[in-house]
Each structure stands twice: as structure tokens, then as C-alpha cells.
Design a protein around this motif. Structure first.
Motif, PDB file in Angstrom:
ATOM      1  N   UNK A 200       4.959 -12.223   4.298  1.00  0.00           N
ATOM      2  CA  UNK A 200       4.548 -11.425   3.150  1.00  0.00           C
ATOM      3  C   UNK A 200       4.564  -9.932   3.457  1.00  0.00           C
ATOM      4  N   UNK A 201       4.103  -9.553   4.647  1.00  0.00           N
ATOM      5  CA  UNK A 201       4.073  -8.121   4.960  1.00  0.00           C
ATOM      6  C   UNK A 201       5.487  -7.567   5.083  1.00  0.00           C
ATOM      7  N   UNK A 202       6.445  -8.397   5.487  1.00  0.00           N
ATOM      8  CA  UNK A 202       7.832  -7.944   5.519  1.00  0.00           C
ATOM      9  C   UNK A 202       8.339  -7.596   4.133  1.00  0.00           C
ATOM     10  N   UNK A 203       8.050  -8.465   3.157  1.00  0.00           N
ATOM     11  CA  UNK A 203       8.451  -8.187   1.780  1.00  0.00           C
ATOM     12  C   UNK A 203       7.722  -6.964   1.239  1.00  0.00           C
ATOM     13  N   UNK A 204       6.429  -6.870   1.515  1.00  0.00           N
ATOM     14  CA  UNK A 204       5.633  -5.737   1.039  1.00  0.00           C
ATOM     15  C   UNK A 204       6.223  -4.414   1.509  1.00  0.00           C
ATOM     16  N   UNK A 205       6.565  -4.334   2.766  1.00  0.00           N
ATOM     17  CA  UNK A 205       7.064  -3.062   3.302  1.00  0.00           C
ATOM     18  C   UNK A 205       8.451  -2.725   2.767  1.00  0.00           C
ATOM     19  N   UNK A 206       9.292  -3.720   2.600  1.00  0.00           N
ATOM     20  CA  UNK A 206      10.616  -3.432   2.051  1.00  0.00           C
ATOM     21  C   UNK A 206      10.519  -2.940   0.610  1.00  0.00           C
ATOM     22  N   UNK A 207       9.658  -3.576  -0.175  1.00  0.00           N
ATOM     23  CA  UNK A 207       9.572  -3.237  -1.590  1.00  0.00           C
ATOM     24  C   UNK A 207       8.830  -1.928  -1.849  1.00  0.00           C
ATOM     25  N   UNK A 208       7.977  -1.534  -0.942  1.00  0.00           N
ATOM     26  CA  UNK A 208       7.191  -0.313  -1.152  1.00  0.00           C
ATOM     27  C   UNK A 208       7.680   0.841  -0.287  1.00  0.00           C
ATOM     28  N   UNK A 209       8.832   0.677   0.328  1.00  0.00           N
ATOM     29  CA  UNK A 209       9.385   1.747   1.159  1.00  0.00           C
ATOM     30  C   UNK A 209       9.670   2.980   0.302  1.00  0.00           C
ATOM     31  N   UNK A 210       9.641   4.179   0.903  1.00  0.00           N
ATOM     32  CA  UNK A 210       9.949   5.396   0.147  1.00  0.00           C
ATOM     33  C   UNK A 210      11.268   5.264  -0.610  1.00  0.00           C
ATOM     34  N   UNK A 211      11.246   5.697  -1.868  1.00  0.00           N
ATOM     35  CA  UNK A 211      12.417   5.550  -2.715  1.00  0.00           C
ATOM     36  C   UNK A 211      12.332   4.354  -3.636  1.00  0.00           C
ATOM     37  N   UNK A 212      11.421   3.419  -3.304  1.00  0.00           N
ATOM     38  CA  UNK A 212      11.218   2.271  -4.173  1.00  0.00           C
ATOM     39  C   UNK A 212      12.369   1.284  -4.138  1.00  0.00           C
ATOM     40  N   UNK A 213      12.249   0.270  -4.976  1.00  0.00           N
ATOM     41  CA  UNK A 213      13.248  -0.786  -5.041  1.00  0.00           C
ATOM     42  C   UNK A 213      13.347  -1.245  -6.486  1.00  0.00           C
ATOM     43  N   UNK A 214      14.559  -1.399  -7.009  1.00  0.00           N
ATOM     44  CA  UNK A 214      14.702  -1.917  -8.373  1.00  0.00           C
ATOM     45  C   UNK A 214      14.060  -3.295  -8.511  1.00  0.00           C
ATOM     46  N   UNK A 215      13.497  -3.564  -9.682  1.00  0.00           N
ATOM     47  CA  UNK A 215      12.776  -4.802  -9.893  1.00  0.00           C
ATOM     48  C   UNK A 215      13.664  -6.024  -9.648  1.00  0.00           C
ATOM     49  N   UNK A 216      14.927  -5.961 -10.146  1.00  0.00           N
ATOM     50  CA  UNK A 216      15.787  -7.130  -9.981  1.00  0.00           C
ATOM     51  C   UNK A 216      16.086  -7.395  -8.508  1.00  0.00           C
ATOM     52  N   UNK A 217      16.195  -6.326  -7.719  1.00  0.00           N
ATOM     53  CA  UNK A 217      16.409  -6.491  -6.283  1.00  0.00           C
ATOM     54  C   UNK A 217      15.166  -7.094  -5.634  1.00  0.00           C
ATOM     55  N   UNK A 218      13.982  -6.639  -6.076  1.00  0.00           N
ATOM     56  CA  UNK A 218      12.724  -7.174  -5.544  1.00  0.00           C
ATOM     57  C   UNK A 218      12.588  -8.659  -5.846  1.00  0.00           C
ATOM     58  N   UNK A 219      13.022  -9.064  -7.045  1.00  0.00           N
ATOM     59  CA  UNK A 219      12.974 -10.486  -7.394  1.00  0.00           C
ATOM     60  C   UNK A 219      13.791 -11.304  -6.396  1.00  0.00           C
ATOM     61  N   UNK A 220      14.980 -10.823  -6.077  1.00  0.00           N
ATOM     62  CA  UNK A 220      15.836 -11.545  -5.147  1.00  0.00           C
ATOM     63  C   UNK A 220      15.291 -11.490  -3.720  1.00  0.00           C
ATOM     64  N   UNK A 221      14.746 -10.339  -3.349  1.00  0.00           N
ATOM     65  CA  UNK A 221      14.206 -10.207  -2.004  1.00  0.00           C
ATOM     66  C   UNK A 221      13.041 -11.182  -1.784  1.00  0.00           C
ATOM     67  N   UNK A 222      12.203 -11.347  -2.808  1.00  0.00           N
ATOM     68  CA  UNK A 222      11.038 -12.231  -2.663  1.00  0.00           C
ATOM     69  C   UNK A 222      11.404 -13.709  -2.758  1.00  0.00           C
ATOM     70  N   UNK A 223      12.566 -14.001  -3.327  1.00  0.00           N
ATOM     71  CA  UNK A 223      12.905 -15.404  -3.588  1.00  0.00           C
ATOM     72  C   UNK A 223      12.921 -16.243  -2.315  1.00  0.00           C
ATOM     73  N   UNK A 224      13.589 -15.748  -1.286  1.00  0.00           N
ATOM     74  CA  UNK A 224      13.740 -16.540  -0.068  1.00  0.00           C
ATOM     75  C   UNK A 224      12.404 -16.835   0.615  1.00  0.00           C
ATOM     76  N   UNK A 225      11.562 -15.801   0.912  1.00  0.00           N
ATOM     77  CA  UNK A 225      10.289 -16.132   1.547  1.00  0.00           C
ATOM     78  C   UNK A 225       9.361 -16.950   0.656  1.00  0.00           C
ATOM     79  N   UNK A 226       9.458 -16.775  -0.672  1.00  0.00           N
ATOM     80  CA  UNK A 226       8.615 -17.603  -1.540  1.00  0.00           C
ATOM     81  C   UNK A 226       9.060 -19.056  -1.494  1.00  0.00           C
ATOM     82  N   UNK A 227      10.394 -19.293  -1.502  1.00  0.00           N
ATOM     83  CA  UNK A 227      10.891 -20.655  -1.393  1.00  0.00           C
ATOM     84  C   UNK A 227      10.456 -21.282  -0.070  1.00  0.00           C
ATOM     85  N   UNK A 228      10.513 -20.468   0.989  1.00  0.00           N
ATOM     86  CA  UNK A 228      10.060 -20.942   2.307  1.00  0.00           C
ATOM     87  C   UNK A 228       8.598 -21.373   2.235  1.00  0.00           C
ATOM     88  N   UNK A 229       7.751 -20.548   1.592  1.00  0.00           N
ATOM     89  CA  UNK A 229       6.318 -20.851   1.549  1.00  0.00           C
ATOM     90  C   UNK A 229       6.039 -22.076   0.696  1.00  0.00           C
TER      91      UNK A 229
END
Length: 244
Positions: free
Chosen positions: A209-238
Motif C-alpha cells: 500500500x505504501x508503494x502505491x501511496x508514494x507513486x500516486x502522491x509524488x510531486x506532479x501528481x498522477x492522472x486518475x485513470x493511471x492511478x486506477x491501473x496502478x492500484x489494480x495489481x496490488x489490490x488484486x494481489x490483496x
């Protein structure tokens, strides 16, 4: 004698700076010990969170001799590496793959403020003193100071503290977004531990979770659709792990 104490309780690693005679100012040796302790926590898969604290005084920055040696010859190899070691202490805390909390009482000054801001969350005492301190000793901020303030509290706070040398107490820090909550001195570490213990109950999930948190809140931000995809894999794992 070590100036950094390390212990693990209920999956929470606690790093305590322990040089009270100089208010935990970071020497080269202490900085290396802090880096080593943070890496020890990261390498222990049973650790799900890290709390950094300093007793009654969090950290008064870097010891003056490190700065003085660098000032005499900034590119001399030993001086350059020594300052780099101090920087590495807080950059390591900011990079290790577990959720991190700073439990701040007393003063967090200069590199000590950088250390607090490097963590994912800050719990502070109401009477804590957060101040850059660089201008007061006639030097430019270092260690990515402006970036650290800006990413947690925005440009206005970065200007007030880093540029104009403002100081804030714990309650003002919370109002600015520099900290999550302020408590009486006696309650700061207990409150930080309560938060850390909650997430550390599942170390594997905490690390994902902290890996996803840091990627999504990094300076410059992250588009929502990219965040959805980024979270998909670790959420499926969990989800798969929960269902056995």
C-alpha cells in the motif's frame, strides 16, 4: 556507544535518536547509524511500519562541524562525503518500503525538519518547534528542503518557512498540513505507535500500500485513470491473498 536506538514491537520498528546532550544533532556517525537502522527495518519482513522519534528533542539539524568542514572546502572528498552521509539519513527514511511516521517533540530544525518531512506522516506535540534554521546561521537550505515542505504543505508554506525563515508550533503545523495531529508531549509517541501498529498488523499489505501511496502522491501528481491501473495489481494481489 550507539546514538540511535532500534527496537521492534508488534511489527513496528522504532528508531530513537539518542544524543540528548546536543539535542540529537546529526553527526556523520549518527547519520550512518540512522541509515543502517532504517535499512534493518526494511529488510525485516515482519516489520510493517517505522516510527522515528527523538525523545524530548526531535533533532537540531546537522552538527556544526560537518557544515564548517564543508564550508572550508565544499568539494574536498571527505567533507563532501560526510555531508552526503547526513543527507542519506533522511533520504533513506523517506525511501524505505514501509509506512513511516515521525513522532516529534521539542525542536525539528534544518536537517531535523527534513527528517520529519521525509516520513509519510507526522504526529507532533502542541509545543513542538518546526523551523528551517538555515538563514539563522547564514546558509542556503539543503537536502531538498523546499521540495519537502512544498509536497506536504504547498508553496505558501515553503516560502514562509524555507525562504523567510518562519517557525511554527505543533498546532500551526497541523493547520498548515505539515503534520496530521498535535497532542500533549506525553501522548505523542503513544499516538504515533497506535497509528503505526494499526497498519503494521499486516506487514505485507502495508508494504504494498505504501508503494502505491508514494507513486500516486509524488510531486506532479498522477492522472486518475493511471492511478486506477496502478492500484489494480496490488489490490488484486490483496484480494487473492485474503481469499486464500
Amino acid at each position: 556507544m550507539t546514538e540511535v536506538r532500534y527496537e521492534v514491537t508488534d511489527g513496528v520498528a522504532v528508531i530513537t535518536l539518542d544524543a540528548p546532550e546536543r539535542r540529537n544533532a546529526l553527526s556523520v556517525e549518527m547519520s550512518q547509524q540512522l541509515t543502517d537502522a532504517a535499512r534493518t527495518a526494511e529488510s525485516d519482513q515482519s516489520v510493517g511500519a517505522l516510527v522515528v522519534t527523538g525523545g524530548s528533542h526531535f533533532c537540531a539539524g546537522a552538527v556544526r562541524s560537518v557544515l564548517a568542514d564543508t564550508g572550508r572546502d565544499p568539494v574536498e572528498d571527505g567533507a563532501y562525503r560526510n555531508l552526503e552521509t547526513v543527507y542519506r539519513a533522511f533520504t533513506t527514511v523517506g525511501e524505505i518500503g514501509v509506512p513511516t511516521i515521525a513522532a516529534v517533540r521539542g525542536a525539528a530544525v534544518g536537517a531535523g525538519l527534513n527528517l520529519a518531512l521525509a516520513t509519510d506522516l507526522r504526529i507532533v506535540s502542541r509545543t513542538a518547534r518546526l523551523l528551517p534554521g538555515f538563514a539563522q546561521i547564514g546558509i542556503h537550505p539543503g537536502g531538498g528542503h523546499f521540495t519537502l515542505i512544498n509536497r506536504v504543505a504547498g508553496r505558501e508554506a515553503a516560502a514562509a518557512l524555507g525562504l523567510f525563515g518562519e517557525e511554527v508550533d505543533g498546532e500551526r503545523a497541523v493547520a498548515l498540513g505539515l503534520a496530521w495531529a498535535a497532542y500533549d508531549d506525553a501522548d505523542v509517541l503513544e499516538r504515533a505507535m497506535a497509528l503505526a501498529t494499526r497498519v503494521a498488523a499486516d506487514p505485507a499489505l502495508a508494504r504494498r500500500t505504501v508503494g502505491s501511496f508514494r507513486r500516486e502522491t509524488a510531486p506532479g501528481g498522477m492522472p486518475w485513470d493511471v492511478a486506477v491501473e496502478l492500484e489494480r495489481s496490488p489490490q488484486m494481489w490483496s484480494l487473492r491473498r485474503r481469499e486464500g
